[in-house]
Design a protein around this motif. Structure first.
Motif, PDB file in Angstrom:
ATOM      1  N   ALA A   5       0.865 -37.967 -51.255  1.00 13.92           N
ATOM      2  CA  ALA A   5       2.116 -38.173 -49.947  1.00 13.92           C
ATOM      3  C   ALA A   5       1.784 -38.504 -48.763  1.00 13.92           C
ATOM      4  O   ALA A   5       1.208 -37.867 -47.949  1.00 13.92           O
ATOM      5  CB  ALA A   5       3.126 -37.504 -50.722  1.00 13.92           C
ATOM      6  N   GLY A   6       2.034 -39.411 -47.972  1.00 13.13           N
ATOM      7  CA  GLY A   6       2.042 -39.747 -46.193  1.00 13.13           C
ATOM      8  C   GLY A   6       1.305 -40.939 -46.144  1.00 13.13           C
ATOM      9  O   GLY A   6       1.571 -41.778 -47.187  1.00 13.13           O
ATOM     10  N   THR A   7       0.847 -41.603 -45.168  1.00 10.28           N
ATOM     11  CA  THR A   7       1.196 -42.729 -44.736  1.00 10.28           C
ATOM     12  C   THR A   7      -0.707 -42.813 -43.441  1.00 10.28           C
ATOM     13  O   THR A   7       0.094 -41.504 -42.426  1.00 10.28           O
ATOM     14  CB  THR A   7       2.108 -43.374 -44.017  1.00 10.28           C
ATOM     15  N   ILE A   8      -1.146 -43.601 -43.777  1.00  6.62           N
ATOM     16  CA  ILE A   8      -2.811 -43.166 -43.089  1.00  6.62           C
ATOM     17  C   ILE A   8      -2.557 -44.043 -41.875  1.00  6.62           C
ATOM     18  O   ILE A   8      -2.461 -45.525 -43.185  1.00  6.62           O
ATOM     19  CB  ILE A   8      -3.931 -43.089 -43.970  1.00  6.62           C
ATOM     20  N   LEU A   9      -2.379 -44.790 -40.811  1.00  2.00           N
ATOM     21  CA  LEU A   9      -2.492 -46.105 -40.512  1.00  2.00           C
ATOM     22  C   LEU A   9      -4.105 -46.166 -39.731  1.00  2.00           C
ATOM     23  O   LEU A   9      -4.503 -44.599 -38.189  1.00  2.00           O
ATOM     24  CB  LEU A   9      -1.447 -46.357 -39.087  1.00  2.00           C
TER      25      LEU A   9
END
Length: 363
Positions: free
Chosen positions: A79-83
């Motif tokens: 889960a979550g976001t990597i930018l």
């Protein structure tokens, strides 16, 4: 009054987005990673500004390498976001991310020359021969190996092979270079030499380095900022001076170097502080028993029960009458070969000043 760090909860939060509000080179938002029932990384938020040398430090199994692999794209977060530079790359393949990775195993092609190893990525991208040769020369000059371009990997030292791996990664001009314990296979002296060279290379090329290590001294030596990991979470983020001098948790104080951790009950008796405290051994002076302490000093009487010679300094372990054990690190400035100024069994006062005390917030 005991000195405390300024709102240490801030040090566990994400760092600045970047210069003039620009997106961080690397940003993680609410990242989780589970392997079956095991949670490797939990609820991770992090920002690494462009151009920073950022280290992730922690013991084995703390989650730091898993985070690096998620940034690289070798693992996907549960889960979550990597930018990267503001763009969401959470589901992007590794080869489509503007990052490159250097591992502890240099993985050089043994049948190719140093120049050919460095040029490999450019060949894959079908860069022309002339442009490729020019970029290879520049890359090898950056790591000071241009004079060895035609040698084979087996003809180089471990440190030279490490620099070839760096040149091969840097030649593709990634925005972020990820380094997974790249110095771990080197002996101590070569490792220390490479630490200096690695920091200089990072300054010269000016790109973001994200570095994974379990070596506390290495993280302090190299980093602009350090994130200390434990059990899949960040315990503290800050400059090397911040995390060393003002640990936010007992884990950070104990893991990052040697520390005298005094529980809240004893700290209350000694200093009137209703919290655990940390005092680094090099901040503790030992003076003869009966010496009067200055008004701003705390003095604990005790007996030297052990001495540990480390070369530049000697560590003295002092046992107080109340059972408190303290470590004092004393620089060895006496004449070489002469008797150490303090012997085991001597009665001493362990003395420190209030501004050398770090209060550890309750968890």
């Amino acid at each position: 009054m005991t000195q405390t760090s300024t709102d240490r909860s801030e040090q566990a939060r994400p760092g600045p987005a970047g210069v003039s509000g620009a997106p961080a080179a690397v940003a993680l938002r609410g990242v989780h990673k589970r392997f079956g029932d095991f949670t490797a990384v939990a609820d991770l938020d992090l920002d690494v500004p462009a151009g920073e040398f950022f280290s992730m430090l922690g013991p084995s199994g703390s989650g730091k390498t898993t985070v690096l692999r998620m940034i690289a794209g070798f693992e996907r977060p549960t889960a979550g976001t990597i930018l990267l530079d503001g763009a969401d790359v959470t589901r992007t393949a590794p080869f489509d991310r503007d990052v490159n990775t250097v591992f502890q195993d240099y993985a050089l092609f043994p049948h190719l020359s140093i120049a050919a190893n460095v040029a490999y990525g450019l060949r894959v991208r079908k860069v022309g021969k002339a442009a490729r040769a020019e970029r290879v020369t520049r890359a090898l000059e950056k790591v000071r190996l241009a004079h060895l371009a035609e040698r084979m990997p087996h003809q180089l030292s471990g440190g030279q092979r490490q620099r070839v791996a760096l040149a091969r990664a840097l030649i593709l001009e990634p925005k972020v270079l990820l380094l997974d314990e790249p110095l771990g296979a080197l002996d101590k002296q070569l490792r220390e030499e490479m630490q200096v060279e690695l920091k200089q290379i990072q300054r010269d090329v000016g790109i973001t380095f994200v570095f994974v290590t379990h070596d506390q001294e290495e993280a302090l030596t190299l980093s602009d900022r350090v994130a200390v990991f434990d059990n899949g979470r960040i315990e503290q983020v800050g400059s090397p001076g911040d995390v060393y001098e003002f640990p936010a948790t007992e884990f950070v104080a104990g893991f990052l170097g040697v520390s005298n951790l005094i529980p809240a009950e004893q700290a209350r008796q000694l200093l009137g502080v209703d919290a655990a405290i940390s005092i680094r051994p090099e901040r503790v002076r030992l003076v003869p028993a009966g010496t009067a302490a200055a008004p701003a000093e705390t003095a604990v009487p005790g007996t030297v029960v052990e001495t540990v010679y480390t070369g530049p300094s000697t560590r003295y372990i002092v046992q107080s009458r109340s059972g408190l054990r303290l470590i004092a690190a004393v620089h060895n400035d006496h004449r070489p070969g002469s008797r150490a100024p303090i012997a085991r069994g001597e009665e001493v006062l362990a003395v420190w000043t209030s501004d050398h005390v770090a209060t550890i917030p309750s968890s």
